[in-house]
Design a protein around this motif. Structure first.
Motif, short mmCIF file in Angstrom:
data_model
loop_
_atom_site.label_atom_id
_atom_site.label_comp_id
_atom_site.label_asym_id
_atom_site.label_seq_id
_atom_site.Cartn_x
_atom_site.Cartn_y
_atom_site.Cartn_z
N VAL A 52 0.84 -1.19 0.00
CA VAL A 52 0.00 0.00 0.00
C VAL A 52 0.88 1.25 0.00
CG1 VAL A 52 -1.84 1.26 1.18
CG2 VAL A 52 -1.77 -1.25 1.30
N LEU A 53 0.68 2.11 -1.00
CA LEU A 53 1.36 3.39 -1.07
C LEU A 53 0.33 4.44 -0.63
CD1 LEU A 53 4.00 4.80 -1.89
CD2 LEU A 53 3.13 4.92 -4.23
N LEU A 54 0.53 4.98 0.57
CA LEU A 54 -0.53 5.70 1.27
C LEU A 54 -0.14 7.14 1.58
CD1 LEU A 54 -3.29 5.43 2.84
CD2 LEU A 54 -1.95 4.63 4.79
N ASP A 55 -0.94 8.08 1.07
CA ASP A 55 -0.70 9.49 1.39
C ASP A 55 -1.12 9.77 2.83
OD1 ASP A 55 0.00 12.15 0.92
OD2 ASP A 55 -2.04 12.68 0.35
N VAL A 56 -0.38 10.64 3.50
CA VAL A 56 -0.68 10.96 4.89
C VAL A 56 -1.81 11.98 5.00
CG1 VAL A 56 0.21 12.11 6.95
CG2 VAL A 56 1.56 10.33 5.85
N ARG A 57 -1.72 13.04 4.22
CA ARG A 57 -2.71 14.13 4.34
C ARG A 57 -3.82 13.95 3.32
NH1 ARG A 57 -1.16 18.36 7.56
NH2 ARG A 57 1.04 18.38 8.22
N MET A 58 -4.97 13.47 3.78
CA MET A 58 -6.14 13.31 2.93
C MET A 58 -7.37 13.79 3.69
SD MET A 58 -5.57 9.61 1.06
CE MET A 58 -5.35 8.69 2.60
N PRO A 59 -8.41 14.25 2.96
CA PRO A 59 -9.64 14.67 3.64
C PRO A 59 -10.39 13.47 4.20
CG PRO A 59 -9.92 14.72 1.26
CD PRO A 59 -8.46 14.43 1.51
N GLU A 60 -11.27 13.71 5.13
CA GLU A 60 -12.15 12.71 5.74
C GLU A 60 -11.41 11.78 6.70
OE1 GLU A 60 -15.58 11.16 3.30
OE2 GLU A 60 -14.28 11.88 1.68
N ILE A 61 -10.39 11.10 6.17
CA ILE A 61 -9.61 10.19 7.02
C ILE A 61 -8.16 10.24 6.56
CG2 ILE A 61 -10.25 8.22 5.55
CD1 ILE A 61 -10.02 6.43 8.05
N SER A 62 -7.26 10.47 7.50
CA SER A 62 -5.85 10.62 7.15
C SER A 62 -5.18 9.27 6.91
CB SER A 62 -5.10 11.34 8.28
OG SER A 62 -4.96 10.47 9.40
N GLY A 63 -3.98 9.33 6.34
CA GLY A 63 -3.24 8.10 6.10
C GLY A 63 -2.92 7.35 7.39
N LEU A 64 -2.60 8.09 8.45
CA LEU A 64 -2.32 7.44 9.74
C LEU A 64 -3.56 6.73 10.28
CD1 LEU A 64 -0.09 10.06 11.64
CD2 LEU A 64 0.64 7.99 10.43
N GLU A 65 -4.72 7.34 10.07
CA GLU A 65 -5.97 6.71 10.51
C GLU A 65 -6.27 5.46 9.69
OE1 GLU A 65 -8.55 10.48 12.23
OE2 GLU A 65 -8.28 10.28 10.06
N VAL A 66 -6.01 5.54 8.39
CA VAL A 66 -6.17 4.35 7.53
C VAL A 66 -5.26 3.24 8.01
CG1 VAL A 66 -5.82 3.42 5.21
CG2 VAL A 66 -6.89 5.66 5.50
N GLN A 67 -4.02 3.59 8.30
CA GLN A 67 -3.03 2.62 8.79
C GLN A 67 -3.52 1.96 10.07
OE1 GLN A 67 0.74 4.42 9.65
NE2 GLN A 67 1.87 2.50 9.65
N GLN A 68 -4.10 2.74 10.97
CA GLN A 68 -4.61 2.20 12.24
C GLN A 68 -5.78 1.25 12.00
OE1 GLN A 68 -3.28 2.65 15.41
NE2 GLN A 68 -4.70 0.96 15.81
N VAL A 69 -6.66 1.60 11.07
CA VAL A 69 -7.79 0.72 10.76
C VAL A 69 -7.29 -0.62 10.22
CG1 VAL A 69 -9.82 0.39 9.29
CG2 VAL A 69 -9.42 2.60 10.38
N LEU A 70 -6.28 -0.57 9.36
CA LEU A 70 -5.70 -1.81 8.82
C LEU A 70 -5.16 -2.68 9.96
CD1 LEU A 70 -3.74 -0.50 5.68
CD2 LEU A 70 -5.96 -1.66 5.73
N ARG A 71 -4.47 -2.07 10.90
CA ARG A 71 -3.93 -2.81 12.04
C ARG A 71 -5.05 -3.40 12.88
NH1 ARG A 71 0.06 0.51 15.55
NH2 ARG A 71 0.46 -1.55 16.43
N ASP A 72 -6.08 -2.59 13.13
CA ASP A 72 -7.20 -3.06 13.95
C ASP A 72 -7.92 -4.25 13.31
OD1 ASP A 72 -6.62 -1.05 15.74
OD2 ASP A 72 -8.25 0.28 15.09
N ARG A 73 -7.96 -4.26 11.99
CA ARG A 73 -8.64 -5.35 11.27
C ARG A 73 -7.72 -6.55 11.07
NH1 ARG A 73 -11.82 -2.94 6.04
NH2 ARG A 73 -12.86 -1.15 6.99
N GLY A 74 -6.45 -6.40 11.42
CA GLY A 74 -5.50 -7.51 11.23
C GLY A 74 -5.09 -7.69 9.79
#
Length: 205
Positions: A52-74
């Protein structure tokens, strides 16, 4: 690199999506792009393993938040984060949260490809680790339930007498089970038996 290596590019900037996906496709990767983190998260459960090539600054949900969701979902897709504006602090946060690497915009092709290759190296290592675990678990399946109990006691570092007490059997019986399990596992020493047990995940709790 080949078409089986998939990159998921998540960035709200259309120009970045176009340029980065062009770089990656001409280097032999299969690329799927997403304009928002939410769009990516809605699709990620159905996606094949990839980087995953993930931008950090995005509207609605940031890249760090996306990363955390991925971790939470395993979900274990390796993540490379893209940062701008000298966001070193944010990049460090991403690395602490498990990102493979970070690249700063604007980036050149060599930097991008090196980061992506690091991601695929992690996938390969994870696959190798999983294969070793499955092989070790298959070896343990030949043991009887009581032999497994004895091996679990050995994994916990207990001597034969303690294992015997815990299982309500004699130390001599423990010795017999220990000899049998080592023979079945085809190992010559306790350390070898423990390596198999640890590789299988025994005692990981």
């Amino acid at each position: 690199m080949n078409e089986s290596q998939r990159v998921y590019l998540v960035d709200d900037d259309e120009a970045i999506r176009r340029s980065a996906s062009f770089m990656l496709r001409t280097s032999g990767y299969a690329v799927t792009t997403f304009g928002t983190g939410i769009e990516f998260l809605e699709a990620v459960d159905e996606l094949e393993p990839g980087c995953v090539l993930l931008d950090v600054r995005m509207p609605e949900i940031s890249g760090l938040e996306v990363q955390q969701v991925l971790r939470d979902r395993g979900i274990a897709h390796p993540v490379v984060v893209m940062t701008g504006h000298g966001d070193v602090t944010v990049a460090v946060q991403a690395m602490k949260a498990g990102a493979v690497d970070f690249i700063e915009k604007p980036f050149d092709k060599a930097v991008l490809l090196e980061a992506i290759e690091d991601g695929f190296t992690r996938i390969a290592q994870a696959g190798s680790s999983m294969a070793r675990r499955e092989e070790a678990q298959a070896r343990l399946r030949v043991l009887t339930p009581r032999e497994t109990d004895v091996l679990e006691g050995l994994v916990r570092g207990h001597p034969n007498k303690t294992i015997a007490y815990d299982l309500g059997i004699s130390p001599r019986t423990v010795e017999v089970h220990r000899a049998n399990l080592m023979q079945k596992l085809e190992v010559a020493s306790l350390s070898e038996a423990l390596r198999v047990a640890f590789a299988a995940g025994l005692g990981s709790d």
